[in-house]
Design an enzyme around this catalytic site. Structure first.
Site, short mmCIF file in Angstrom:
data_model
loop_
_atom_site.label_atom_id
_atom_site.label_comp_id
_atom_site.label_asym_id
_atom_site.label_seq_id
_atom_site.Cartn_x
_atom_site.Cartn_y
_atom_site.Cartn_z
N HIS A 109 0.87 -1.19 0.00
CA HIS A 109 0.00 0.00 0.00
C HIS A 109 0.91 1.24 0.00
O HIS A 109 1.50 1.58 1.03
CB HIS A 109 -0.90 -0.01 1.24
CG HIS A 109 -2.11 0.87 1.12
ND1 HIS A 109 -3.35 0.48 1.58
CD2 HIS A 109 -2.28 2.11 0.63
CE1 HIS A 109 -4.22 1.46 1.36
NE2 HIS A 109 -3.59 2.46 0.78
N ILE A 110 1.02 1.87 -1.16
CA ILE A 110 1.91 3.02 -1.33
C ILE A 110 1.63 4.10 -0.30
O ILE A 110 0.47 4.34 0.04
CB ILE A 110 1.80 3.58 -2.77
CG1 ILE A 110 2.87 4.63 -3.05
CG2 ILE A 110 0.44 4.16 -3.05
CD1 ILE A 110 4.18 4.07 -3.43
N HIS A 111 2.67 4.71 0.23
CA HIS A 111 2.49 5.79 1.20
C HIS A 111 3.69 6.74 1.15
O HIS A 111 4.79 6.35 0.81
CB HIS A 111 2.26 5.25 2.61
CG HIS A 111 3.29 4.26 3.08
ND1 HIS A 111 3.31 2.95 2.67
CD2 HIS A 111 4.33 4.41 3.92
CE1 HIS A 111 4.31 2.32 3.24
NE2 HIS A 111 4.96 3.20 4.01
N ILE A 112 3.41 7.98 1.50
CA ILE A 112 4.43 9.02 1.52
C ILE A 112 4.68 9.40 2.98
O ILE A 112 3.75 9.74 3.71
CB ILE A 112 3.98 10.27 0.74
CG1 ILE A 112 3.60 9.92 -0.69
CG2 ILE A 112 5.08 11.35 0.77
CD1 ILE A 112 2.96 11.07 -1.46
#
Length: 149
Positions: A109-112
């Site tokens: 789950h992509i996250h910054i």
């Protein structure tokens, strides 16, 4: 120990956090937008360590719509402004780790990450003892960020 075991469930911890309602100290979500949300890092590098994620469970940026990517950047900007008001940091580390080889702890789950930084904020305890020392609890950080949001 109960705190750690509570969040050792199968599946995506970010998607599980989205299922909690209402948002609060249980899921650490401080803001929900149209396509993305802001959450405190449960295992922060520093107080105020936030993350911006899409609602969509996706491992890479190209899987997201342009609208979602744009909203994520706006939320990164808003997050750094809020953290500046609260903590007055001297800088930020803002970044994305895509894939295990790039250091992603949760790669599905992509996250910054938005990490407030100060000169000299690394210390021997983190480097040698593999232990982080934070000046406030997650609950306190959550309340401060939410109030400033």
């Amino acid at each position: 120990m109960a705190y750690i075991q509570t969040f050792k469930k199968n599946g995506c911890v970010f998607c599980q956090a989205l299922e909690y309602t209402p948002d609060g100290e249980e899921n650490l979500i401080v803001h929900r937008g149209e396509n993305a949300f802001v959450i405190l890092n449960r295992f922060p590098y520093t107080s105020g360590h936030l993350m911006v994620l899409p609602f969509q469970h996706a491992p890479q940026l190209e899987a997201l719509t342009p609208e979602t990517r744009a909203e994520m950047i706006e939320l990164v900007t808003q997050s750094s402004q809020v953290l500046s008001k609260i903590y007055d940091p001297q800088g930020f580390n803002i970044g994305i780790n895509m894939g295990e080889a790039a250091g992603a702890g949760i790669e599905e789950h992509i996250h910054i990450h938005i990490v407030p930084r100060w000169r000299g904020d690394t210390n021997y305890i983190s480097a040698i003892g593999e232990t982080r020392v934070l000046p406030e609890t997650l609950d306190e950080t959550f309340r401060r960020v939410l109030a400033a949001w």
